[in-house]
Design a protein around this motif. Structure first.
Motif: not given
Length: 326
Positions: A54-76
């Motif tokens: 739903n849009n509420a979850i998307y708005i609240r979380h898009h570009r959130g944890i997946t763009h965080s410092i831990p994610a920048v380290l874990l994705w690679p």
């Protein structure tokens, strides 16, 4: 940035990786690194799938944890690890380094949009949004396409993409200069302003403006240094009432308020139905404000339905809410 721009950025970064002698020493490492830069340039946006819920979850979380410092380290680590399992002959360290650069660059360029990211998590959940580059910028996209075409026609990718990135860096500086000039013009137009939000559009010299003083909200456009104010709203705090308190518990409204820095409110009564509407002032389009959050409550202040997102007509909004006022 948009998906298309992130894709061409990933390919271009793969071309720039040809400057690394370890990458070019093995065709398998070259293949793995180009795959890593392309996938890495897309990985942080995997949270786009939240829109399916739903849009509420998307708005609240898009570009959130997946763009965080831990994610920048874990994705690679994740991407390079999977690619290394598929292509074990590849040099893992250099695969990881170029994949890391692709992920970092994705998050870094998203900071310059008006949407922004929560790039400082877990240290801060503040949205970092510099608002100088539109989500899709035709100049940045076009420069990447030109660079890729030159590579395809035999040009050395290293000097080609180094030149390209130098030009883009100058372009970013120009965008900051234009944004600063627009803000100064807004201050001259509205001397008592306390808050100014200047958001880019797809056109270089055109900017959206949402500003506030102690007493009013202002919405307009800038064409270069020329400021046009379209709407002026009296600034009122949303009432502290049981109705509003109940409405703000709704997930759609709470997601909206967590995301929108400048909005106005409307409360309407339709027989036995109360409507609380929040309207984001940053996105005026053709005399309409399409980004809203709406909740309907009954006489007992129970939530009947709600919605948040982009709606460009009242009819479509009513259909989303399955509600016809009487």
């Amino acid at each position: 940035m948009d998906t298309g721009t992130h894709i061409v950025m990933g390919i271009a970064l793969g071309g720039l990786a040809m400057a690394d002698p370890v990458v070019t020493s093995s065709s398998l490492t070259t293949t793995a690194v180009i795959a890593g830069t392309i996938i890495g340039s897309q990985a942080p946006d995997i949270d786009t799938v939240l829109k399916l819920r739903n849009n509420a979850i998307y708005i609240r979380h898009h570009r959130g944890i997946t763009h965080s410092i831990p994610a920048v380290l874990l994705w690679p680590l994740l991407i390079s690890g999977v690619l290394w399992l598929i292509i074990p002959e590849a040099n893992w360290l250099h695969l990881w380094l170029w994949t890391f650069l692709a992920v970092f660059l994705h998050v870094f360029v998203d900071i310059f949009n008006s949407y922004g990211t929560q790039a400082l998590r877990p240290f801060s959940k503040k949205w970092v949004a510099l608002g100088v580059i539109n989500t899709f910028d035709p100049i940045i996209f076009g420069i990447h396409i030109l660079g890729l075409l030159l590579w395809m026609f035999g040009f050395n990718p290293v000097p080609t993409f180094l030149t390209m990135y130098a030009i883009i860096a100058i372009y970013y500086i120009l965008r900051f200069a234009v944004q600063s000039a627009v803000k100064n013009s807004v201050r001259k137009t509205i001397p008592d302003t306390t808050e100014i939000i200047v958001a880019p559009t797809i056109k270089f010299f055109q900017w959206r403006i949402a500003a506030s003083s102690e007493t009013h909200h202002y919405v307009g456009r800038a064409y270069g240094r020329s400021i046009t104010i379209y709407d002026k709203f009296e600034r009122e705090e949303i009432p502290d009432s049981p109705l509003v308190e109940a409405a703000l518990k709704d997930t759609n409204l709470s997601a909206f308020t967590s995301f929108s820095p400048i909005y106005r409110w409307e409360i309407t009564k339709f027989e036995h139905i109360h409507e609380v509407r929040l309207i984001d002032l940053r996105y005026r389009s053709n005399d309409y404000y399409p980004f809203v959050a709406v909740v309907h409550l009954n006489e007992d202040l129970e939530i009947i339905n709600s919605y948040t997102g982009w709606i460009f007509s009242e009819d479509k909004l009513r259909k989303k809410l399955d509600f016809l006022p009487h």
